[in-house]
Design a protein around this motif. Sequence first.
Motif, short mmCIF file in Angstrom:
data_model
loop_
_atom_site.label_atom_id
_atom_site.label_comp_id
_atom_site.label_asym_id
_atom_site.label_seq_id
_atom_site.Cartn_x
_atom_site.Cartn_y
_atom_site.Cartn_z
N GLY A 287 -33.67 10.35 20.92
CA GLY A 287 -32.50 10.10 21.74
C GLY A 287 -31.66 8.92 21.31
O GLY A 287 -30.63 8.63 21.92
N MET A 288 -32.08 8.20 20.23
CA MET A 288 -31.34 7.02 19.81
C MET A 288 -30.43 7.30 18.61
O MET A 288 -29.71 6.43 18.15
N LYS A 289 -30.50 8.52 18.10
CA LYS A 289 -29.77 8.85 16.88
C LYS A 289 -29.31 10.30 16.96
O LYS A 289 -29.95 11.13 17.62
N TYR A 290 -28.21 10.62 16.31
CA TYR A 290 -27.67 11.96 16.23
C TYR A 290 -27.04 12.41 17.55
O TYR A 290 -27.23 11.80 18.59
N ARG A 291 -26.31 13.49 17.46
CA ARG A 291 -25.64 14.06 18.63
C ARG A 291 -26.70 14.67 19.55
O ARG A 291 -27.63 15.32 19.09
N HIS A 292 -26.54 14.46 20.85
CA HIS A 292 -27.53 14.94 21.80
C HIS A 292 -26.87 15.54 23.03
O HIS A 292 -25.75 15.16 23.39
N TYR A 293 -27.59 16.46 23.68
CA TYR A 293 -27.29 16.92 25.03
C TYR A 293 -25.94 17.62 25.15
O TYR A 293 -25.38 17.72 26.24
N SER A 294 -25.39 18.14 24.06
CA SER A 294 -24.00 18.60 24.07
C SER A 294 -23.89 20.12 24.22
O SER A 294 -24.48 20.85 23.41
N PRO A 295 -23.11 20.60 25.19
CA PRO A 295 -22.80 22.02 25.25
C PRO A 295 -21.77 22.37 24.18
O PRO A 295 -21.28 21.50 23.45
N THR A 296 -21.45 23.65 24.07
CA THR A 296 -20.45 24.08 23.10
C THR A 296 -19.06 23.57 23.50
O THR A 296 -18.27 23.16 22.65
N ALA A 297 -18.76 23.62 24.79
CA ALA A 297 -17.46 23.16 25.28
C ALA A 297 -17.33 21.64 25.12
O ALA A 297 -18.31 20.91 25.15
N LYS A 298 -16.12 21.19 24.99
CA LYS A 298 -15.82 19.77 24.93
C LYS A 298 -16.09 19.13 26.29
O LYS A 298 -15.69 19.67 27.33
N VAL A 299 -16.78 17.98 26.29
CA VAL A 299 -17.09 17.27 27.53
C VAL A 299 -16.28 15.97 27.58
O VAL A 299 -16.29 15.19 26.63
N VAL A 300 -15.59 15.74 28.70
CA VAL A 300 -14.87 14.50 28.94
C VAL A 300 -15.48 13.85 30.17
O VAL A 300 -15.61 14.47 31.23
N LEU A 301 -15.88 12.59 30.03
CA LEU A 301 -16.55 11.86 31.10
C LEU A 301 -15.57 10.92 31.78
O LEU A 301 -14.85 10.17 31.11
N PHE A 302 -15.53 10.96 33.12
CA PHE A 302 -14.66 10.10 33.91
C PHE A 302 -15.51 9.06 34.64
O PHE A 302 -16.49 9.41 35.30
N ILE A 303 -15.12 7.79 34.52
CA ILE A 303 -15.81 6.72 35.24
C ILE A 303 -14.78 5.86 35.98
O ILE A 303 -13.63 5.77 35.56
N ASN A 304 -15.22 5.27 37.08
CA ASN A 304 -14.35 4.35 37.86
C ASN A 304 -13.03 5.01 38.27
O ASN A 304 -11.98 4.37 38.26
N CYS A 305 -13.08 6.28 38.64
CA CYS A 305 -11.84 7.03 38.90
C CYS A 305 -11.67 7.43 40.36
O CYS A 305 -10.89 8.33 40.68
N LYS A 306 -12.40 6.78 41.28
CA LYS A 306 -12.27 7.05 42.71
C LYS A 306 -12.40 8.54 42.98
O LYS A 306 -13.39 9.16 42.62
N ASP A 307 -11.37 9.16 43.63
CA ASP A 307 -11.52 10.58 43.96
C ASP A 307 -11.19 11.48 42.77
O ASP A 307 -11.37 12.69 42.83
N GLY A 308 -10.70 10.93 41.69
CA GLY A 308 -10.52 11.67 40.45
C GLY A 308 -9.24 12.46 40.30
O GLY A 308 -8.90 12.90 39.20
N VAL A 309 -8.49 12.66 41.37
CA VAL A 309 -7.30 13.52 41.31
C VAL A 309 -6.29 12.96 40.32
O VAL A 309 -5.83 13.66 39.40
N ASP A 310 -5.90 11.69 40.46
CA ASP A 310 -4.90 11.10 39.59
C ASP A 310 -5.39 11.06 38.14
O ASP A 310 -4.63 11.32 37.20
N ALA A 311 -6.67 10.71 37.96
CA ALA A 311 -7.21 10.59 36.61
C ALA A 311 -7.19 11.93 35.89
O ALA A 311 -6.85 12.01 34.70
N ILE A 312 -7.57 12.99 36.59
CA ILE A 312 -7.59 14.31 35.96
C ILE A 312 -6.18 14.77 35.61
O ILE A 312 -5.91 15.25 34.51
#
Length: 409
Positions: A287-312
């Motif tokens: 878990g410290m090297k190489y790409r991990h845990y990834s689905p085929t689709a692109k993943v975008v992670l949101f942090i500190n975005c409250k309810d998320g509406v504006d950020a999305i």
Amino acid sequence: MRCPLILRYPLRLIPKTMISPSFSPEPIQAQFQTKVLQVRKDSIIFGKNDLLPVITDKETEDNLNIAAAELVNTDNVVAFPTETVYGLGGSGLRDESVKAIYKAKNRPSDNPLIIHVSSIDQLKRKLLPEDVDIPIVYKDILERFWPGPLTILLPIYPGSPVSKLVTANQNTFAVRLPSHPVARALIAMSDTPLAAPSANASTRPSPTLASHVYHDLQGKLPYILDGGACEVGVESTVIDGLVKPPMILRPGGVSVEDIKLAGGEAWKDVILAKKTAGKLEPVRTPGMKYRHYSPTAKVVLFINCKDGVDAIHKYLQTENINSKETKIALLRSINFSTKDVIDSNIYLQRDLGSTGQQVSHNLFALLREVDELGVDLILAEGIDETDEGLAVMNRLSKAAIQVIDGIDI
């Protein structure tokens, strides 16, 4: 045709009678008719000092015997549930079995594996010299968390039986004692310490259901033991007490807070290792090297975005993504809007959970679910990095190709 052995004693007494598959640096192609064997974890009983289980369900006992015999009589691998994720197990003492693990997963050979044991007795008897004990620094932590989702590092001693392929030729090996009755029974009945990474194709999200294993590895292993959904949902925590201050190499099913509490004075200054090792840097744990845990689709992670509406909305606009044309999945957790729809054109929405424990349990399963429904883009809400949240965010940040921080919006 294989004749399963019906056993009620450790399988170490059985001679090796089948020819091992030859090793090739290329990933193996389909060569098995993979069978899914049902096992009931509630039928497996380990007393406090028992080295072998009592099994009350005949089908479960028979299927465990089949899988255990495969591990002892061949160099093949089998998949089985643990409390964290499903594991892909082969003997950690035989090079050919370890090679089979790497080939089935198409895993880089410098990415070390974790050895799983059924008891501390087995650990001492099989993996340590007679005059050597487990380092005292681990004593209080193991009393609290073994069996369980915790992995420790131990030194490789002269003459160690652990395959060098497990350790990637390093001077330590990682070991844990799982609490899941199926995992523990399989290891005990075969009396074989198992090298067992997650039972998924390399880089894919870890499997928490037998169907996830079948999806990734059908044809590459003979048996999958189906014991239902994994409880924890992310891999074990890996700790190194051989250095000062001690380190958490990988956050997981046991939190940093719990490590400090159980470990006492020796662990009060425990530090976190960096999340990702450099390309040429050797690593002591998965878990410290190489790409991990990834689905085929692109993943975008949101942090500190409250309810998320504006950020999305801002993200979609900035990236010029048309939600009418792009299939988008939204994975919400604690803070994102609970409205039925954040964007009327988002293809589907799923709730990861309202607590860190729920998010941990659901994370990999939901990443796989929405990916298999054919989405192009997965928008995931992060959570606070305390307790279970540290392990969740470790996995999400490695799955994501982009992180949106609400502070910068």
